[in-house]
Design a protein around this motif. Sequence first.
Motif, PDB file in Angstrom:
ATOM      1  N   LEU A  42     -34.544 -17.868 -11.202  1.00 57.72           N
ATOM      2  CA  LEU A  42     -34.763 -17.304  -9.878  1.00 57.72           C
ATOM      3  C   LEU A  42     -36.013 -16.439  -9.800  1.00 57.72           C
ATOM      4  O   LEU A  42     -36.471 -16.106  -8.698  1.00 57.72           O
ATOM      5  N   VAL A  43     -36.554 -16.053 -10.957  1.00 55.25           N
ATOM      6  CA  VAL A  43     -37.775 -15.253 -11.012  1.00 55.25           C
ATOM      7  C   VAL A  43     -38.729 -15.916 -12.002  1.00 55.25           C
ATOM      8  O   VAL A  43     -38.370 -16.131 -13.158  1.00 55.25           O
ATOM      9  N   LEU A  44     -39.932 -16.245 -11.531  1.00 54.29           N
ATOM     10  CA  LEU A  44     -40.923 -16.899 -12.379  1.00 54.29           C
ATOM     11  C   LEU A  44     -42.284 -16.251 -12.133  1.00 54.29           C
ATOM     12  O   LEU A  44     -42.493 -15.601 -11.100  1.00 54.29           O
ATOM     13  N   TYR A  45     -43.204 -16.478 -13.062  1.00 61.45           N
ATOM     14  CA  TYR A  45     -44.491 -15.793 -13.001  1.00 61.45           C
ATOM     15  C   TYR A  45     -45.652 -16.759 -13.174  1.00 61.45           C
ATOM     16  O   TYR A  45     -45.557 -17.743 -13.901  1.00 61.45           O
ATOM     17  N   SER A  46     -46.731 -16.443 -12.503  1.00 67.20           N
ATOM     18  CA  SER A  46     -48.041 -16.987 -12.827  1.00 67.20           C
ATOM     19  C   SER A  46     -48.870 -15.812 -13.306  1.00 67.20           C
ATOM     20  O   SER A  46     -49.413 -15.047 -12.498  1.00 67.20           O
ATOM     21  N   GLU A  47     -48.930 -15.643 -14.618  1.00 60.66           N
ATOM     22  CA  GLU A  47     -49.627 -14.497 -15.195  1.00 60.66           C
ATOM     23  C   GLU A  47     -51.099 -14.489 -14.803  1.00 60.66           C
ATOM     24  O   GLU A  47     -51.667 -13.438 -14.486  1.00 60.66           O
ATOM     25  N   ASP A  49     -52.545 -15.565 -12.186  1.00 60.51           N
ATOM     26  CA  ASP A  49     -52.753 -15.194 -10.781  1.00 60.51           C
ATOM     27  C   ASP A  49     -52.195 -13.818 -10.447  1.00 60.51           C
ATOM     28  O   ASP A  49     -52.376 -13.339  -9.324  1.00 60.51           O
ATOM     29  N   ALA A  50     -51.472 -13.196 -11.387  1.00 59.66           N
ATOM     30  CA  ALA A  50     -50.779 -11.932 -11.130  1.00 59.66           C
ATOM     31  C   ALA A  50     -49.824 -12.091  -9.942  1.00 59.66           C
ATOM     32  O   ALA A  50     -49.801 -11.285  -9.004  1.00 59.66           O
ATOM     33  N   VAL A  51     -49.039 -13.172  -9.993  1.00 58.73           N
ATOM     34  CA  VAL A  51     -48.075 -13.461  -8.932  1.00 58.73           C
ATOM     35  C   VAL A  51     -46.694 -13.648  -9.545  1.00 58.73           C
ATOM     36  O   VAL A  51     -46.536 -14.341 -10.557  1.00 58.73           O
ATOM     37  N   ARG A  52     -45.718 -13.013  -8.928  1.00 56.55           N
ATOM     38  CA  ARG A  52     -44.314 -13.244  -9.277  1.00 56.55           C
ATOM     39  C   ARG A  52     -43.689 -14.036  -8.149  1.00 56.55           C
ATOM     40  O   ARG A  52     -43.871 -13.711  -6.970  1.00 56.55           O
ATOM     41  N   PHE A  53     -42.945 -15.064  -8.492  1.00 53.69           N
ATOM     42  CA  PHE A  53     -42.231 -15.868  -7.500  1.00 53.69           C
ATOM     43  C   PHE A  53     -40.743 -15.577  -7.620  1.00 53.69           C
ATOM     44  O   PHE A  53     -40.197 -15.569  -8.727  1.00 53.69           O
ATOM     45  N   ILE A  54     -40.089 -15.346  -6.489  1.00 55.24           N
ATOM     46  CA  ILE A  54     -38.636 -15.251  -6.486  1.00 55.24           C
ATOM     47  C   ILE A  54     -38.091 -16.346  -5.574  1.00 55.24           C
ATOM     48  O   ILE A  54     -38.660 -16.628  -4.527  1.00 55.24           O
ATOM     49  N   ILE A  55     -37.019 -16.976  -6.017  1.00 59.43           N
ATOM     50  CA  ILE A  55     -36.453 -18.108  -5.290  1.00 59.43           C
ATOM     51  C   ILE A  55     -35.149 -17.665  -4.648  1.00 59.43           C
ATOM     52  O   ILE A  55     -34.217 -17.232  -5.336  1.00 59.43           O
ATOM     53  N   CYS A  56     -35.077 -17.758  -3.321  1.00 62.49           N
ATOM     54  CA  CYS A  56     -33.976 -17.176  -2.552  1.00 62.49           C
ATOM     55  C   CYS A  56     -33.397 -18.193  -1.576  1.00 62.49           C
ATOM     56  O   CYS A  56     -34.041 -19.185  -1.221  1.00 62.49           O
TER      57      CYS A  56
END
Length: 222
Positions: A42-47, A49-56
């Motif tokens: 449910l939580v993933l990262y693109s290090e 890009d300095a982006v955290r993705f959360i899936i909801c």
Amino acid sequence: MVAAKEMITIALPKGTLYQPSVKLLGLAGLNIEAIKDPGRQLVLYSEADAVRFIICRPTDIPTYVEYGAADLGLVGKDTIVEQHKDVYELLDLKYGGCRFMVAVPEGKEQELQQWNQTRVATKFPHIAEEFFRRHGMQMEIIKLHGNIELAPIVGLAEMIVDLVSTGRTMKENKLVPIAEVLSSTTRLIANRVSHRLKSERINPLVEKMRQIVEEGLMDGSN
């Protein structure tokens, strides 16, 4: 891991809007390898890009964005209108299109106003109530969480207000649309504070998305 203060968090919707949203972010230049096939994460990262993705769940995204747990979110206009959350709507992304329709049983088609002071079943009571209020109608709104088409069949309500994409479900349950309530597409929303404080990170991404939409690169996405 990138420090939290340097990172932006993007909330992505589970379900039919997920893959088009991932495609959009990839076209906008983000590394989407981690979110192409997230499995149960449910939580993933693109290090890079300095982006955290959360899936909801889509219905939860405006809440995550309003409270700042996500800086940005991708969600249907219908959810935004229904919930009235304090978020900033940045962009119409033009995919995931559907319509809210008023529908009645086959053989009972008549002008909308003829249904005044009857019962309507819906998952979206605020949208339905506002629509009927604009038309000067006083309706009894019955909120359901699923199987809206069942309500007229068993006599729970005289009509329904529901989302329609292909119309197949309504047709199979012998329901006929008689009025359009609202058209909905996917929107990019932002937390108001994040939009101001993280503008150097957010604004370039928004402009890339805007260009993608204007060039029609998302055309045909479901």
